[in-house]
Structure formats: structure tokens, C-alpha cells
Write a protein that holds these residues in place. Sequence first.
Motif, PDB file in Angstrom:
ATOM      1  N   ALA A   8       0.858  -1.185   0.000  1.00  0.00           N
ATOM      2  CA  ALA A   8       0.000   0.000   0.000  1.00  0.00           C
ATOM      3  C   ALA A   8       0.891   1.231   0.000  1.00  0.00           C
ATOM      4  O   ALA A   8       1.681   1.434   0.924  1.00  0.00           O
ATOM      5  CB  ALA A   8      -0.909   0.005   1.220  1.00  0.00           C
ATOM      6  N   ALA A   9       0.796   2.031  -1.049  1.00  0.00           N
ATOM      7  CA  ALA A   9       1.630   3.223  -1.177  1.00  0.00           C
ATOM      8  C   ALA A   9       0.848   4.446  -0.717  1.00  0.00           C
ATOM      9  O   ALA A   9      -0.091   4.883  -1.382  1.00  0.00           O
ATOM     10  CB  ALA A   9       2.085   3.401  -2.628  1.00  0.00           C
ATOM     11  N   VAL A  10       1.213   4.976   0.434  1.00  0.00           N
ATOM     12  CA  VAL A  10       0.575   6.177   0.965  1.00  0.00           C
ATOM     13  C   VAL A  10       1.438   7.373   0.558  1.00  0.00           C
ATOM     14  O   VAL A  10       2.423   7.700   1.204  1.00  0.00           O
ATOM     15  CB  VAL A  10       0.436   6.092   2.501  1.00  0.00           C
ATOM     16  N   LEU A  41       1.520  -7.657   4.450  1.00  0.00           N
ATOM     17  CA  LEU A  41       1.311  -6.327   3.870  1.00  0.00           C
ATOM     18  C   LEU A  41       2.447  -5.411   4.294  1.00  0.00           C
ATOM     19  O   LEU A  41       2.967  -5.495   5.406  1.00  0.00           O
ATOM     20  CB  LEU A  41      -0.041  -5.768   4.334  1.00  0.00           C
ATOM     21  N   ARG A  42       2.840  -4.523   3.379  1.00  0.00           N
ATOM     22  CA  ARG A  42       3.786  -3.466   3.677  1.00  0.00           C
ATOM     23  C   ARG A  42       3.195  -2.135   3.202  1.00  0.00           C
ATOM     24  O   ARG A  42       2.544  -2.085   2.157  1.00  0.00           O
ATOM     25  CB  ARG A  42       5.137  -3.700   2.994  1.00  0.00           C
ATOM     26  N   HIS A  73      11.523  -0.666  -4.489  1.00  0.00           N
ATOM     27  CA  HIS A  73      10.225  -1.339  -4.583  1.00  0.00           C
ATOM     28  C   HIS A  73      10.402  -2.845  -4.751  1.00  0.00           C
ATOM     29  O   HIS A  73       9.713  -3.643  -4.101  1.00  0.00           O
ATOM     30  CB  HIS A  73       9.413  -0.778  -5.754  1.00  0.00           C
ATOM     31  N   LEU A  74      11.325  -3.233  -5.620  1.00  0.00           N
ATOM     32  CA  LEU A  74      11.517  -4.664  -5.885  1.00  0.00           C
ATOM     33  C   LEU A  74      11.988  -5.400  -4.636  1.00  0.00           C
ATOM     34  O   LEU A  74      11.637  -6.571  -4.419  1.00  0.00           O
ATOM     35  CB  LEU A  74      12.506  -4.857  -7.028  1.00  0.00           C
ATOM     36  N   LYS A  75      12.755  -4.745  -3.791  1.00  0.00           N
ATOM     37  CA  LYS A  75      13.184  -5.371  -2.532  1.00  0.00           C
ATOM     38  C   LYS A  75      11.989  -5.634  -1.617  1.00  0.00           C
ATOM     39  O   LYS A  75      11.926  -6.673  -0.945  1.00  0.00           O
ATOM     40  CB  LYS A  75      14.216  -4.480  -1.832  1.00  0.00           C
ATOM     41  N   ILE A  76      11.046  -4.704  -1.587  1.00  0.00           N
ATOM     42  CA  ILE A  76       9.845  -4.904  -0.773  1.00  0.00           C
ATOM     43  C   ILE A  76       9.004  -6.039  -1.349  1.00  0.00           C
ATOM     44  O   ILE A  76       8.478  -6.885  -0.609  1.00  0.00           O
ATOM     45  CB  ILE A  76       9.037  -3.595  -0.687  1.00  0.00           C
ATOM     46  N   GLU A 100       7.405   1.010   5.547  1.00  0.00           N
ATOM     47  CA  GLU A 100       8.608   1.165   4.733  1.00  0.00           C
ATOM     48  C   GLU A 100       8.697   2.627   4.294  1.00  0.00           C
ATOM     49  O   GLU A 100       7.674   3.324   4.217  1.00  0.00           O
ATOM     50  CB  GLU A 100       8.562   0.273   3.488  1.00  0.00           C
ATOM     51  N   LEU A 101       9.901   3.101   4.004  1.00  0.00           N
ATOM     52  CA  LEU A 101      10.085   4.486   3.578  1.00  0.00           C
ATOM     53  C   LEU A 101      10.855   4.528   2.257  1.00  0.00           C
ATOM     54  O   LEU A 101      11.963   4.001   2.164  1.00  0.00           O
ATOM     55  CB  LEU A 101      10.850   5.273   4.643  1.00  0.00           C
ATOM     56  N   ILE A 102      10.213   5.108   1.226  1.00  0.00           N
ATOM     57  CA  ILE A 102      10.873   5.356  -0.059  1.00  0.00           C
ATOM     58  C   ILE A 102      10.626   6.820  -0.406  1.00  0.00           C
ATOM     59  O   ILE A 102       9.477   7.259  -0.470  1.00  0.00           O
ATOM     60  CB  ILE A 102      10.328   4.451  -1.180  1.00  0.00           C
ATOM     61  N   ARG A 103      11.674   7.562  -0.630  1.00  0.00           N
ATOM     62  CA  ARG A 103      11.560   9.007  -0.823  1.00  0.00           C
ATOM     63  C   ARG A 103      11.084   9.347  -2.238  1.00  0.00           C
ATOM     64  O   ARG A 103      11.862   9.647  -3.130  1.00  0.00           O
ATOM     65  CB  ARG A 103      12.892   9.694  -0.526  1.00  0.00           C
ATOM     66  N   GLY A 104       9.785   9.264  -2.431  1.00  0.00           N
ATOM     67  CA  GLY A 104       9.186   9.732  -3.669  1.00  0.00           C
ATOM     68  C   GLY A 104       9.118   8.708  -4.775  1.00  0.00           C
ATOM     69  O   GLY A 104       9.385   7.521  -4.583  1.00  0.00           O
TER      70      GLY A 104
END
Length: 380
Positions: A112-114, A148-149, A366-369, A173-177
Motif C-alpha cells: 500500500a503506497a501512501v 502487507l507493507r 520497490h523490488l526489494k519490498i 517502509e520508507l521510499i523518498r518519492g
Amino acid sequence: MTPTFLMIVNDPAFFISHRLAVAEGARKAGYRVHVATMDGGAVRAIEDNGFVHHILPLTRSGRNPFRELAALFSVWRLLWRIRPNLLHLVTIKPVVYGGIAARLAPVGGVVAAVSGLGFVFLVRGFKASLLRKMIGFFYWLALGKKNLRVIFQNSDDRELLISLGVLDPAKAELIRGSGVDMSLYSFRPEPHTSSPVVCLAARLLRDKGVLEFVEAARILQERGVKARFQLIGAIDPGNPATITEAEIAAWRDEGLIEILGYRNDISALFAEAHVVTLPSYREGLPKVLVEAAASGRAVVTTDVPGCRDAIDPNVTGLLVPVCNAVALADGLQLLIDDASLRQRMGAAGRALAESEFNLEKIVQQHLKIYSKLERTFDHE
């Protein structure tokens, strides 16, 4: 057997601009990729990129509860038909509807990308408080699946949902943009013009700071500061915070702001600009500030979640208080008057984009998640 990947995004144009590379990365990783969105002009582009596309009855505003229930049911039915090994949900409605439906369907893992918590988390008052509690409850339902992540673009949004008790911290999880394709944004020297160009590129919403930008331009004109101010973007009639056609017409007649409308040549516009600003009230992590950095342009933005995460303060740009046109004018004037400072900041911004916002790096994150979830598929 080839695993199935489904990405659900509200707007097909947003998928093309913000998530196309991630879907392509999933395809290269061995997934059969499906994409589901509302109908729209960009659907053809999704299909032309070789993805299996599904139209869902999603809407951007959605105030009719019966239509929203129908949308939720359509998502649930699609999940049963496709039975994805991995489901990636992007933007608020897909996250909520898809998260709830995934708990009642044969889905392996969910991402889920918030990318921002939306308009309701900006306004104050009793009604807004009740609405936030209701949305928090739906987030709690949507984010409850074990496998879920949740990807956040800034730590403030992550901590807010955790503090509301709707999310297990272990799932965050945290991905900057969304990243930027560095090959599309060349680092060119500033153009030599009589007046520096300052531009704001965004959907024309009040909570993007458009009114403060216009007022800052007036303040600078009164101070005798020589600059051109460009407003790039379109109004959003489905959003309660939209700027109106009447306001646009009044600004055009005033002649202070150049109204460029929607443009798809942002890299070229930024190459011809000197300063980029985004005085937004709150963001996930605004792509426009990443694009400005990739273009080697200094920025002035607000000290709020998302915006402050997109720059290195006082190195690649300046932070100013939110909802403060005078402070915005002061920050813009500093960079308009000091070419050496803004050029140093622009060069530092390009280095930041290369190290932190490179699209290839974002895709790999993303692929790592996805890989984490693959190892624990549970089919609840």
C-alpha cells in the motif's frame, strides 16, 4: 508458473507519470503485470506499454456512498478474477478499497503506497476531526492484512498513522518519492535573461500554496524586484480546494502572473527557469521538487511534511513557513537577487537527485519490498 502482479491506481495519467517505471520493473522481475484504473485518456498509453488493463468505476471525489460501495465491490471482484500473487495499491481510494477487498480475496501479498494523507488532514474543525477518525478506521481495516507493507514517502505521514493506532510499525517502509529519470532532465546553466524566471508547477489547488505564490509576486512587484512569475498546471474541478476559472481569469487580466496551463514539457520549462517554488501545505514527497533538483534549479518550499523531505535545507533550497506570503516573497527575493547562491543550490540539488531520487534506485527499493512479501505469501 508466472506470478501475477496487479497495480491499482485511481488515475491512469498518474500511473504513467508516477508508477510506470515500477510496473516495468515488476515485469522485468518476472511478473505478469496487470494495471487497474478509472477510465481516462491515458488508458491507451498503459495498453501501449504492454500491460493488461482493467477499468474500475473509481472517481476522484466520490461523495455518493452507493457508487463508492460499487467501486469497492468491483475491486473485490477483480481480485477474485485475477488472484494476484502481489497487489500494489497507489493513492488513497485504491489503498482503502483494495486493502479491505484483499482481506476477503485470494491475494498473496499487498503493498500500500501512501503518497500523502490528503485534503482531510489539512483542514481543521469538528467536522474534519470526525472525518479523520472515520478515515482512520478505514485505514485500520485496509492495513490489517498480515502479509502487507505500507510505503510512505516521508516519516511524518508514517508516524501519524502509527500514532493513530491504525498501522503496525513493522509493516512500514520508507521510499523518498517516485523518482526521476535523470536522462530526461539535463543539468544546463541558467539562461541569461533580463529578469529571473520563478515558476510554480502543480495542480492549481489552494493547498498547493497557489494563493500565497500570487500574493508573493505582488509583494515583490511592490518592492521593485524584477522577475517573471509562471504558474504551470490545470485546475481540478473534482477537488474542493481547486482554484476557480474566475480567479485564473482575474490573474491573467492583472498581468502579474504568466498563466501557462497544463504542460507536459516540465524539463524544458525548468531549464528556462531560475527558481522553482512549491509553497504547499502538506505533501507525500512532491515530484516537482525532485524534477527541479534534477534540472539543477534552486527551490523555495514550505517547512511541512513532504516538502522538507525533498530538499537539503539551505543547501539545495530554502524552507519558509507555510501559509505566509511575506516569508515566501523574502525567500524568493533572496534567490532572485543572488545568482551565485541559487546556482550553488542548483548544483547541489542535481547531486541530491542523482544520489537519492534516481529512478532506477527507487524501482530497486520497490523490488526489494516485493521480494520480502514473496517469501511470506500467506493467502489469508
